[in-house]
Scaffold this motif. Structure first.
Motif, mmCIF file in Angstrom:
data_model
loop_
_atom_site.group_PDB
_atom_site.id
_atom_site.type_symbol
_atom_site.label_atom_id
_atom_site.label_comp_id
_atom_site.label_asym_id
_atom_site.label_seq_id
_atom_site.Cartn_x
_atom_site.Cartn_y
_atom_site.Cartn_z
ATOM 1 N N LYS A 86 0.795 -1.228 0.000
ATOM 2 C CA LYS A 86 0.000 0.000 0.000
ATOM 3 C C LYS A 86 0.826 1.277 0.000
ATOM 4 O O LYS A 86 0.422 2.286 -0.580
ATOM 5 C CB LYS A 86 -0.936 0.012 1.211
ATOM 6 N N THR A 87 1.982 1.255 0.669
ATOM 7 C CA THR A 87 2.797 2.469 0.769
ATOM 8 C C THR A 87 4.236 2.186 0.367
ATOM 9 O O THR A 87 4.707 1.051 0.406
ATOM 10 C CB THR A 87 2.784 3.047 2.201
ATOM 11 N N ILE A 88 4.922 3.266 0.002
ATOM 12 C CA ILE A 88 6.313 3.174 -0.436
ATOM 13 C C ILE A 88 7.058 4.393 0.096
ATOM 14 O O ILE A 88 6.457 5.456 0.314
ATOM 15 C CB ILE A 88 6.379 3.117 -1.982
ATOM 16 N N GLY A 89 8.355 4.232 0.349
ATOM 17 C CA GLY A 89 9.163 5.360 0.790
ATOM 18 C C GLY A 89 9.477 6.282 -0.367
ATOM 19 O O GLY A 89 9.579 5.840 -1.513
ATOM 20 N N MET A 90 9.656 7.582 -0.072
ATOM 21 C CA MET A 90 9.902 8.559 -1.133
ATOM 22 C C MET A 90 10.851 9.638 -0.653
ATOM 23 O O MET A 90 10.780 10.081 0.490
ATOM 24 C CB MET A 90 8.593 9.218 -1.573
ATOM 25 N N PHE A 91 11.741 10.034 -1.541
ATOM 26 C CA PHE A 91 12.618 11.177 -1.288
ATOM 27 C C PHE A 91 12.485 12.123 -2.463
ATOM 28 O O PHE A 91 12.704 11.739 -3.614
ATOM 29 C CB PHE A 91 14.070 10.728 -1.126
ATOM 30 N N GLU A 92 12.105 13.364 -2.189
ATOM 31 C CA GLU A 92 12.006 14.377 -3.237
ATOM 32 C C GLU A 92 13.383 14.998 -3.428
ATOM 33 O O GLU A 92 13.891 15.699 -2.553
ATOM 34 C CB GLU A 92 10.988 15.458 -2.853
ATOM 35 N N THR A 93 13.985 14.752 -4.569
ATOM 36 C CA THR A 93 15.364 15.164 -4.801
ATOM 37 C C THR A 93 15.523 16.674 -4.926
ATOM 38 O O THR A 93 16.579 17.220 -4.609
ATOM 39 C CB THR A 93 15.907 14.498 -6.083
ATOM 40 N N ASN A 94 14.481 17.346 -5.404
ATOM 41 C CA ASN A 94 14.608 18.799 -5.594
ATOM 42 C C ASN A 94 14.359 19.591 -4.309
ATOM 43 O O ASN A 94 14.734 20.753 -4.204
ATOM 44 C CB ASN A 94 13.667 19.281 -6.706
ATOM 45 N N ARG A 95 13.713 18.944 -3.316
ATOM 46 C CA ARG A 95 13.423 19.638 -2.058
ATOM 47 C C ARG A 95 14.068 18.984 -0.843
ATOM 48 O O ARG A 95 13.918 19.463 0.278
ATOM 49 C CB ARG A 95 11.914 19.713 -1.840
ATOM 50 N N ASN A 96 14.780 17.877 -1.073
ATOM 51 C CA ASN A 96 15.415 17.135 0.023
ATOM 52 C C ASN A 96 14.427 16.738 1.112
ATOM 53 O O ASN A 96 14.692 16.866 2.311
ATOM 54 C CB ASN A 96 16.558 17.951 0.644
ATOM 55 N N VAL A 97 13.268 16.234 0.685
ATOM 56 C CA VAL A 97 12.234 15.809 1.632
ATOM 57 C C VAL A 97 12.152 14.288 1.636
ATOM 58 O O VAL A 97 11.951 13.660 0.600
ATOM 59 C CB VAL A 97 10.860 16.400 1.249
ATOM 60 N N PHE A 98 12.303 13.701 2.833
ATOM 61 C CA PHE A 98 12.269 12.247 3.018
ATOM 62 C C PHE A 98 10.956 11.847 3.677
ATOM 63 O O PHE A 98 10.574 12.397 4.704
ATOM 64 C CB PHE A 98 13.453 11.816 3.895
ATOM 65 N N LYS A 99 10.273 10.877 3.079
ATOM 66 C CA LYS A 99 9.040 10.342 3.673
ATOM 67 C C LYS A 99 9.096 8.824 3.614
ATOM 68 O O LYS A 99 9.335 8.245 2.556
ATOM 69 C CB LYS A 99 7.802 10.843 2.909
ATOM 70 N N SER A 100 8.864 8.193 4.744
ATOM 71 C CA SER A 100 8.923 6.727 4.783
ATOM 72 C C SER A 100 7.658 6.096 4.217
ATOM 73 O O SER A 100 7.664 4.925 3.832
ATOM 74 C CB SER A 100 9.142 6.235 6.215
ATOM 75 N N HIS A 101 6.545 6.871 4.167
ATOM 76 C CA HIS A 101 5.276 6.342 3.664
ATOM 77 C C HIS A 101 4.586 7.342 2.743
ATOM 78 O O HIS A 101 4.333 8.472 3.152
ATOM 79 C CB HIS A 101 4.294 6.068 4.823
ATOM 80 N N VAL A 102 4.298 6.939 1.520
ATOM 81 C CA VAL A 102 3.338 7.646 0.669
ATOM 82 C C VAL A 102 2.470 6.570 0.018
ATOM 83 O O VAL A 102 2.907 5.434 -0.163
ATOM 84 C CB VAL A 102 4.013 8.522 -0.416
ATOM 85 N N LYS A 103 1.254 6.914 -0.323
ATOM 86 C CA LYS A 103 0.323 5.934 -0.896
ATOM 87 C C LYS A 103 0.697 5.600 -2.335
ATOM 88 O O LYS A 103 0.839 6.488 -3.173
ATOM 89 C CB LYS A 103 -1.100 6.484 -0.843
ATOM 90 N N ILE A 104 0.842 4.324 -2.593
ATOM 91 C CA ILE A 104 1.153 3.864 -3.943
ATOM 92 C C ILE A 104 0.032 4.228 -4.912
ATOM 93 O O ILE A 104 0.280 4.562 -6.073
ATOM 94 C CB ILE A 104 1.408 2.342 -3.939
ATOM 95 N N SER A 105 -1.202 4.211 -4.435
ATOM 96 C CA SER A 105 -2.352 4.470 -5.303
ATOM 97 C C SER A 105 -2.330 5.864 -5.922
ATOM 98 O O SER A 105 -2.922 6.086 -6.981
ATOM 99 C CB SER A 105 -3.654 4.280 -4.525
ATOM 100 N N SER A 106 -1.646 6.795 -5.273
ATOM 101 C CA SER A 106 -1.607 8.163 -5.803
ATOM 102 C C SER A 106 -0.190 8.609 -6.173
ATOM 103 O O SER A 106 0.023 9.765 -6.543
ATOM 104 C CB SER A 106 -2.192 9.143 -4.776
#
Length: 372
Positions: A30-50
């Motif tokens: 359901k969720t996946i980790g994400m790092f926004e490279t242009n803003r240096n924002v780390f999130k361990s959970h974002v919804k795969i559906s969106s």
């Protein structure tokens, strides 16, 4: 009775949801980790559906989205078996064809591909030629615009299967990651590399074309497995008999992960095994290199046949920047006969019997101008 209207998904994914689930947090799907490279924002959970999708990116009529859904449902079991059972398709089987077809479509369906076309369209009218004196012709712009339309996207993606025969002779194996650094992906996960042309310092056109000698495709499948497709006339990966090649060199795995940063547009993605510290370390390393997918237009003067002294010919070259980190991987080496391969002209860079040349990220158009 009125026919029920087909519901078209609003968020249309350019990295399939089934593929993202291979990297889901605690395998929750359901969720996946994400790092926004242009803003240096780390999130361990974002919804795969969106995530890794855009609103009606493939149109509102549902035709292309439905076609992609069928492709994904056919492909998902093939790729899941790779990391779940260490099973690869039999060479030249239906599943081999489907595997290659999925890889090509994964590349062409990405927003970066259409962004490049848009930037070509915008740059072309302002590109000057010293050979023909003045700006380049706008003749190619309608074609570039057509490729970006919903109809153009459908046409280019449906014609992707025509490229598959050009890739059937490439070797493919699984890389098994035995280090503490898990594999990651990005919003543009298929890595197209070419150590051969990189080492030769070959600068004519981008090195990202499916028909090139020395082509290498790297696609992470989950945190522990990666599919490697490569030109076996140039390289060898592991020994001849093994289909699963274990790598325990952390530097090699880190380089493969670094490529995901450099090939991405905005994000990299990962599962629960990846730490924020590791991601920030890779982000810092990535700053030392040029990112891929920056488009360019160059003009070259070319020779004309003898007896046409009153003519001058120019070639307009449209391409993108390559991944270039001087890649060195454990158990991936050049074979001895690769050193004898000669590169003198454009045609020399393509593998034998390749039908489609310059079909992805480089376009050559030749014009002949009569001198005043």
């Amino acid at each position: 009775m009125a026919q029920k209207r087909k519901q078209i998904p609003k968020i249309q994914h350019f990295v399939p949801q089934f593929f993202q689930r291979f990297f889901s947090f605690d395998n929750n799907g359901k969720t996946i980790g994400m790092f926004e490279t242009n803003r240096n924002v780390f999130k361990s959970h974002v919804k795969i559906s969106s995530h890794l999708g855009k609103k009606y990116f493939y149109g509102r009529d549902g035709e292309l989205e439905e076609w992609l859904a069928k492709l994904e449902s056919d492909s998902a079991p093939i790729f899941k078996e790779m990391w779940e059972k260490e099973k690869l398709p039999i060479p030249r089987s239906t599943n081999h064809f489907k595997m290659l077809h999925f890889l090509i479509v994964l590349d062409i369906r990405n927003p970066i591909h259409f962004k490049i076309l848009k930037n070509f369209e915008q740059k072309l009218p302002y590109t000057k030629s010293k050979i023909s004196e003045g700006n380049l012709s706008n003749d190619m712009i309608p074609g570039l615009q057509e490729q970006q339309s919903d109809k153009g996207k459908l046409s280019s993606l449906k014609s992707a299967e025509l490229l598959v025969p050009d890739l059937l002779n490439l070797k493919y194996k699984l890389i098994k990651n035995k280090t503490s650094s898990p594999f990651i992906i990005s919003d543009n996960p298929l890595i197209m590399y070419n150590q051969f042309l990189e080492k030769r310092n070959w600068k004519f056109g981008s090195q990202r074309d499916f028909g090139l000698k020395g082509l290498q495709l790297f696609l992470p499948l989950n945190d522990s497995y990666m599919l490697a497709v490569y030109d076996s006339n140039i390289y060898k990966l592991g020994n001849k008999k093994e289909h699963i090649v274990s790598i325990d060199d952390k530097k090699s795995i880190d380089q493969l992960n670094l490529l995901q940063f450099l090939n991405s547009e905005n994000t990299v993605n990962f599962n629960h095994k990846v730490t924020e510290h590791y991601i920030m370390t890779l982000q810092e390393k990535s700053m030392k290199y040029k990112k891929a997918n920056d488009e360019f237009i160059s003009v070259h003067e070319i020779k004309v046949p003898k007896g046409n002294d009153n003519l001058t010919a120019q070639m307009i070259e449209m391409g993108v920047s390559d991944l270039n980190i001087r890649l060195t991987l454990q158990k991936l080496n050049f074979i001895s006969k690769s050193y004898a391969v000669k590169l003198h002209k454009i045609s020399d860079q393509y593998r034998e019997n390749v039908k489609f040349k310059g079909q992805t990220y480089k376009v050559y158009t030749i014009t002949t101008i009569e001198e005043n």
